[in-house]
Design a protein around this motif. Structure first.
Motif, PDB file in Angstrom:
ATOM      1  N   ALA A   3       0.862  -1.136   0.125  1.00 42.94           N
ATOM      2  CA  ALA A   3      -0.088  -0.114   0.000  1.00 42.94           C
ATOM      3  C   ALA A   3       0.883   1.331   0.065  1.00 42.94           C
ATOM      4  N   ARG A   4       2.027   1.176   0.757  1.00 42.16           N
ATOM      5  CA  ARG A   4       2.885   2.632   0.800  1.00 42.16           C
ATOM      6  C   ARG A   4       3.362   2.812  -0.611  1.00 42.16           C
ATOM      7  N   ILE A   5       3.904   1.605  -1.321  1.00 43.51           N
ATOM      8  CA  ILE A   5       4.197   1.873  -2.857  1.00 43.51           C
ATOM      9  C   ILE A   5       3.016   2.200  -3.673  1.00 43.51           C
ATOM     10  N   GLN A   6       2.021   1.635  -3.557  1.00 46.09           N
ATOM     11  CA  GLN A   6       0.763   2.151  -4.370  1.00 46.09           C
ATOM     12  C   GLN A   6       0.241   3.426  -4.087  1.00 46.09           C
ATOM     13  N   MET A   7       0.665   3.900  -2.903  1.00 49.62           N
ATOM     14  CA  MET A   7       0.200   5.279  -2.547  1.00 49.62           C
ATOM     15  C   MET A   7       1.102   6.286  -2.754  1.00 49.62           C
ATOM     16  N   GLN A   8       2.398   5.969  -2.921  1.00 47.71           N
ATOM     17  CA  GLN A   8       3.414   6.653  -3.226  1.00 47.71           C
ATOM     18  C   GLN A   8       3.826   7.360  -1.891  1.00 47.71           C
ATOM     19  N   VAL A   9       3.972   6.723  -0.661  1.00 46.97           N
ATOM     20  CA  VAL A   9       4.373   7.373   0.433  1.00 46.97           C
ATOM     21  C   VAL A   9       5.913   7.343   0.356  1.00 46.97           C
ATOM     22  N   PRO A  10       6.239   8.569   0.579  1.00 48.83           N
ATOM     23  CA  PRO A  10       7.838   8.658   0.671  1.00 48.83           C
ATOM     24  C   PRO A  10       8.453   7.551   1.389  1.00 48.83           C
ATOM     25  N   PRO A  11       9.828   6.961   1.043  1.00 46.81           N
ATOM     26  CA  PRO A  11      10.486   6.104   1.704  1.00 46.81           C
ATOM     27  C   PRO A  11      10.925   6.883   3.122  1.00 46.81           C
ATOM     28  N   GLY A  12      10.702   6.113   4.224  1.00 45.72           N
ATOM     29  CA  GLY A  12      11.290   6.700   5.584  1.00 45.72           C
ATOM     30  C   GLY A  12      10.075   7.493   6.241  1.00 45.72           C
ATOM     31  N   ALA A  13       8.841   7.949   5.345  1.00 44.47           N
ATOM     32  CA  ALA A  13       7.756   8.627   5.998  1.00 44.47           C
ATOM     33  C   ALA A  13       7.146   7.594   6.993  1.00 44.47           C
ATOM     34  N   ILE A  14       6.847   8.263   8.224  1.00 38.63           N
ATOM     35  CA  ILE A  14       5.802   7.603   9.058  1.00 38.63           C
ATOM     36  C   ILE A  14       4.399   7.728   8.595  1.00 38.63           C
ATOM     37  N   ALA A  15       4.017   6.580   8.347  1.00 41.30           N
ATOM     38  CA  ALA A  15       2.578   6.437   7.766  1.00 41.30           C
ATOM     39  C   ALA A  15       1.392   5.988   9.112  1.00 41.30           C
ATOM     40  N   ALA A  16       0.431   6.756   9.239  1.00 46.81           N
ATOM     41  CA  ALA A  16      -0.494   6.023  10.314  1.00 46.81           C
ATOM     42  C   ALA A  16      -1.458   4.963   9.282  1.00 46.81           C
ATOM     43  N   VAL A  17      -1.833   4.016   9.734  1.00 47.95           N
ATOM     44  CA  VAL A  17      -2.968   3.248   9.290  1.00 47.95           C
ATOM     45  C   VAL A  17      -4.296   3.730   9.784  1.00 47.95           C
TER      46      VAL A  17
END
Length: 74
Positions: free
Chosen positions: A49-63
């Motif tokens: 999902a991080r790749i699909q949504m283009q979350v920057p590497p190293g960014a902290i993403a909340a589910v």
């Protein structure tokens, strides 16, 4: 389920992360063939999902939302 015939599951995930001065929220979905434990599937799906949504590497993403259900409606 390890060692058994894979079962196709549909997943939906909503992630939120900071990007510069903005807060980005995005939802993605897909299918995954499950032959392992739920925790391993969760980690694999969130990584995808991080790749699909283009979350920057190293960014902290909340589910914010996660759903994993059998894809077979029959």
């Amino acid at each position: 389920m390890s060692g058994t015939t894979p079962t196709e599951y549909h997943w939906i995930a909503t992630l939120q992360w900071a990007q510069g001065r903005d807060t980005i929220t995005s939802t993605g979905d897909g299918t995954v063939n499950v032959t392992t434990k739920r925790q391993a599937v969760y980690k694999d799906v969130i990584a995808h999902a991080r790749i699909q949504m283009q979350v920057p590497p190293g960014a902290i993403a909340a589910v914010l939302f996660f759903s994993l259900e059998p894809n077979d409606m029959g």
